[in-house]
Every structure is written in structure tokens, then in C-alpha cells.
Design a protein around this motif. Structure first.
Motif, PDB file in Angstrom:
ATOM      1  N   ASP A 178       0.794  -1.233   0.000  1.00 49.04           N
ATOM      2  CA  ASP A 178       0.000   0.000   0.000  1.00 49.04           C
ATOM      3  C   ASP A 178       0.827   1.285   0.000  1.00 49.04           C
ATOM      4  OD1 ASP A 178      -2.148  -1.689   0.101  1.00 49.04           O
ATOM      5  OD2 ASP A 178      -2.591  -1.358   2.227  1.00 49.04           O
ATOM      6  N   TYR A 179       2.103   1.201   0.382  1.00 52.34           N
ATOM      7  CA  TYR A 179       2.920   2.416   0.482  1.00 52.34           C
ATOM      8  C   TYR A 179       4.095   2.422  -0.489  1.00 52.34           C
ATOM      9  CZ  TYR A 179       0.428   3.818   4.724  1.00 52.34           C
ATOM     10  OH  TYR A 179      -0.541   4.216   5.614  1.00 52.34           O
ATOM     11  N   ARG A 180       4.166   1.422  -1.333  1.00 47.74           N
ATOM     12  CA  ARG A 180       5.290   1.290  -2.257  1.00 47.74           C
ATOM     13  C   ARG A 180       5.405   2.473  -3.202  1.00 47.74           C
ATOM     14  NH1 ARG A 180       7.967  -3.479  -3.431  1.00 47.74           N
ATOM     15  NH2 ARG A 180       9.271  -3.436  -5.305  1.00 47.74           N
ATOM     16  N   SER A 181       4.287   3.061  -3.592  1.00 44.93           N
ATOM     17  CA  SER A 181       4.296   4.166  -4.559  1.00 44.93           C
ATOM     18  C   SER A 181       4.966   5.414  -4.010  1.00 44.93           C
ATOM     19  CB  SER A 181       2.865   4.503  -4.985  1.00 44.93           C
ATOM     20  OG  SER A 181       2.117   5.007  -3.881  1.00 44.93           O
ATOM     21  N   ALA A 182       5.146   5.475  -2.695  1.00 44.18           N
ATOM     22  CA  ALA A 182       5.767   6.656  -2.098  1.00 44.18           C
ATOM     23  C   ALA A 182       7.203   6.858  -2.582  1.00 44.18           C
ATOM     24  CB  ALA A 182       5.750   6.550  -0.564  1.00 44.18           C
ATOM     25  N   ARG A 183       7.826   5.804  -3.117  1.00 47.66           N
ATOM     26  CA  ARG A 183       9.203   5.918  -3.597  1.00 47.66           C
ATOM     27  C   ARG A 183       9.311   6.670  -4.907  1.00 47.66           C
ATOM     28  NH1 ARG A 183      11.616   0.156  -4.066  1.00 47.66           N
ATOM     29  NH2 ARG A 183       9.621  -0.158  -5.105  1.00 47.66           N
ATOM     30  N   LYS A 184       8.186   6.956  -5.563  1.00 51.16           N
ATOM     31  CA  LYS A 184       8.234   7.601  -6.876  1.00 51.16           C
ATOM     32  C   LYS A 184       8.820   9.000  -6.820  1.00 51.16           C
ATOM     33  CE  LYS A 184       4.320   5.032  -8.832  1.00 51.16           C
ATOM     34  NZ  LYS A 184       2.949   5.142  -9.397  1.00 51.16           N
ATOM     35  N   ASN A 185       8.574   9.714  -5.723  1.00 49.44           N
ATOM     36  CA  ASN A 185       9.091  11.078  -5.566  1.00 49.44           C
ATOM     37  C   ASN A 185       9.729  11.203  -4.179  1.00 49.44           C
ATOM     38  OD1 ASN A 185       7.955  12.482  -8.070  1.00 49.44           O
ATOM     39  ND2 ASN A 185       6.112  11.586  -7.175  1.00 49.44           N
ATOM     40  N   ILE A 186      11.044  11.348  -4.159  1.00 46.32           N
ATOM     41  CA  ILE A 186      11.779  11.379  -2.906  1.00 46.32           C
ATOM     42  C   ILE A 186      12.408  12.745  -2.687  1.00 46.32           C
ATOM     43  CG2 ILE A 186      13.645  10.340  -1.580  1.00 46.32           C
ATOM     44  CD1 ILE A 186      13.299   7.809  -3.262  1.00 46.32           C
ATOM     45  N   GLU A 187      12.120  13.319  -1.526  1.00 47.98           N
ATOM     46  CA  GLU A 187      12.720  14.591  -1.138  1.00 47.98           C
ATOM     47  C   GLU A 187      13.536  14.388   0.130  1.00 47.98           C
ATOM     48  OE1 GLU A 187       9.339  17.712  -2.775  1.00 47.98           O
ATOM     49  OE2 GLU A 187       9.263  17.035  -0.690  1.00 47.98           O
ATOM     50  N   THR A 188      14.691  15.040   0.200  1.00 52.50           N
ATOM     51  CA  THR A 188      15.547  14.895   1.375  1.00 52.50           C
ATOM     52  C   THR A 188      15.913  16.268   1.919  1.00 52.50           C
ATOM     53  OG1 THR A 188      17.591  14.881   0.067  1.00 52.50           O
ATOM     54  CG2 THR A 188      16.523  12.749   0.493  1.00 52.50           C
TER      55      THR A 188
END
Length: 311
Positions: free
Chosen positions: A266-276
Motif C-alpha cells: 500500500d505504500y510502495r508508490s511513495a518511492r516515486k518522488n523522494i525529497e531529502t
């Protein structure tokens, strides 16, 4: 997305300072789908019996409700350099926020020398000392108090496990851009094949690097990327038993297997846009001890950045 939000995204530099703990933890938390489903029973047994370690500072029931509703989550990542003779300190502390509805992830690094209140100890000290005083539980409480946020999960990894992890996948390859020696090993420039002991010496070097911690962080990132690349290969899958043994003895988290499975799906798509983002402050000495003073304005800024992902 509004132009204002686009400006905010540009301001949050997509840094190159990936920490060793972060990448290993991402392998476990978000990138382990192939491993989880290929050897289901082995992984489930390791997670629930070896990795799983609840803490009183986190409301497990509330977190599970949030996961079920696919709400944004805050995960505290702790990289701990534990030795046989020393409980260790959390040299890496990162708050990772997952926002699945908007396919984005945010990682905010808290400098280990940050001076703040250690919750449960009642003193002002370096934030990474919270782990030495009270383990993952006190670290969670202290970070929550420092940033005025709620932590849903924590993941802690012992740096000593990195050596074993590299050996478990049969060694790795990195591209070194700074010639140096450390731990009795020479590391010339160029492509290097490293075993576990060499890899640990490679990532621990800091004093010879003109970039200091930033250079060390880059080497840590290279090593973990090498581990992930090797682990994702056919040979790596065949060695999953060894890999899980290493994780089982070096990683703790309040996630159980069902939690990890929900995050993978359910949370895998969060990797599409990564901000640090790395928090900033000013160095100072108090009674001869170095601290980093993080201004309240910076704390409020980071609180807002995390809050924006929750809205």
C-alpha cells in the motif's frame, strides 16, 4: 501542483547524502516485495521472532488504524554503531514520512550532535545520546518532543551488521573517487571489489576526507547500493537465508510481518518522488563539549515540512 508547492520542492534539495541505515531500512520497509513473497515463511519467522521489538512510546493500535486507512506515516530510522563493549549511540537519525496518496516520500536527517531535551532523562544533551540512555524507546520520545510530531514506526540497525550483510551477498563493487587507507586496507581510486571487512573500513573513514561526514555518507550509500544490487540478483535470492540471519541479529523494529506486508503493497508508490533535507544549526562548545544548536526557526520549519505531508 501549485507553483508555490513547486518552489518548495525545488528548495528541498534532493541530496546525495544517503545514509547507510536509510538504504538498508528502505530495503526492509519498502523494497522487499520480491523477498517477502518468494520465501514467505522464512521472512515471516525472522520478522516476527527476531526483528520485532515493540516500544511503549509508540501507540501500536493507532498506527495500525492509520496503515489500514493508508494515512501518511512517520518512521524513525536509527543507525547505531554498537560494539560488544558499548551500547552505542544513534549516529544516524532520520524521520522518513510516507505519503502514498501523493506518491511521495520525505526524509529529514537530524544531526547527531543536536542539543535538545532528552525525554525520560530530564537533561539537555546530544540527541544521539538518547539511545545510549534509553534505547529506541527514549530515542522515539526525544525526537517526537524535539519536532513536535508523532512517530508511527521505528527501525534500528547496528552498523556492525553491514560487514556481515556484504559477506552474505558474496561481496560488492563500488566506484571510489578518493584514494585513502583505513583499517589496514588501501583503497585506490576506481572500481573496487570489497568483502565485508573491507566494506566496513571503507565506510568508516572520515578524517582523511575533505568532505568529512558528507564524504563518509556517500561511501555508505555506495556500499548499501552495492548490497541491494547484489541482493536483487539471482545469486542474492539464493542466499536469502544468510541475509535474513544478518538482519535478524542486527535490526529491530516495532513492525510485525503484517505491517511490513501492508507497507510493501500500500505504500510502495511513495518511492516515486523522494525529497531529502538535512537540519541545520550552529556549532558551539559547552563545558568543552561540542554541540549543534538548531535554531527554533529551523525546528518549526521542519515541523511544517512534516506536517505538510500529513495534510
Amino acid at each position: 501542483m501549485s507553483s508555490r508547492k513547486e518552489q518548495k520542492k525545488k528548495q528541498r534539495k534532493k541530496g546525495k547524502w544517503w545514509k547507510v541505515t536509510l538504504l538498508v531500512m528502505l530495503l526492509i520497509v519498502l523494497g522487499a516485495g520480491a523477498y517477502v513473497y518468494s520465501i514467505y515463511s522464512n521472512v515471516k519467522n525472522t520478522v516476527d521472532n527476531d526483528l520485532h521489538a515493540p516500544v511503549s512510546s509508540i501507540d501500536t493500535d493507532l498506527t495500525k488504524k492509520k496503515v489500514k486507512s493508508k494515512e501518511p506515516l512517520n518512521i524513525l530510522l536509527l543507525g547505531v554503531d554498537e560494539r560488544n563493549y558499548d551500547k552505542g549511540r544513534s549516529d544516524t537519525m532520520i524521520v522518513m514520512t510516507l505519503d502514498p496518496d501523493n506518491d511521495r516520500m520525505q526524509m529529514i536527517s537530524i544531526p547527531r550532535d543536536t542539543r535538545t531535551k532528552i525525554v525520560g532523562k530530564g537533561i539537555q544533551d546530544k540527541i544521539n545520546h538518547a539511545y545510549a540512555f534509553g534505547g529506541s524507546d527514549m530515542s522515539v520520545d526525544t525526537v517526537e518532543n524535539f519536532l513536535d510530531i508523532q512517530i508511527d514506526y521505528y527501525v534500528r540497525m547496528n552498523m556492525e551488521g553491514l560487514e556481515q550483510l556484504v559477506d552474505a551477498v558474496g561481496g560488492i563493487t563500488v566506484n571510489n573517487n578518493l584514494a585513502f587507507t583505513n583499517g589496514g586496507y588501501e583503497f585506490p581510486k576506481g572500481k573496487l571489489n570489497l568483502n565485508g571487512e573491507e566494506a566496513l573500513a571503507y565506510v568508516r573513514m572520515r578524517k582523511q576526507d575533505p568532505q568529512g561526514d558528507a564524504g563518509r555518507n556517500e561511501r555508505q550509500r555506495q556500499v548499501i547500493e552495492g548490497v541491494i544490487e547484489k541482493g536483487a540478483s539471482l545469486g542474492g535470492v539464493n542466499k536469502i537465508g544468510d541475509i535474513m540471519d544478518v538482519l535478524g541479529t542486527n535490526v529491530n523494529t516495532n513492525m510485525d510481518f503484517s505491517d511490513m506486508r501492508r507497507l510493501v503493497t500500500d505504500y510502495r508508490s511513495a518511492r516515486k518522488n523522494i525529497e531529502t533535507y538535512q537540519m541545520k544549526g550552529n556549532g558551539t562548545r559547552i563545558d568543552g563539549i561540542y554541540y549543534l544548536n538548531v535554531p527554533q526557526e529551523e525546528v518549526e520549519k521542519v515541523h511544517g515540512m512534516i506536517g505538510e505531508y500529513q495534510s
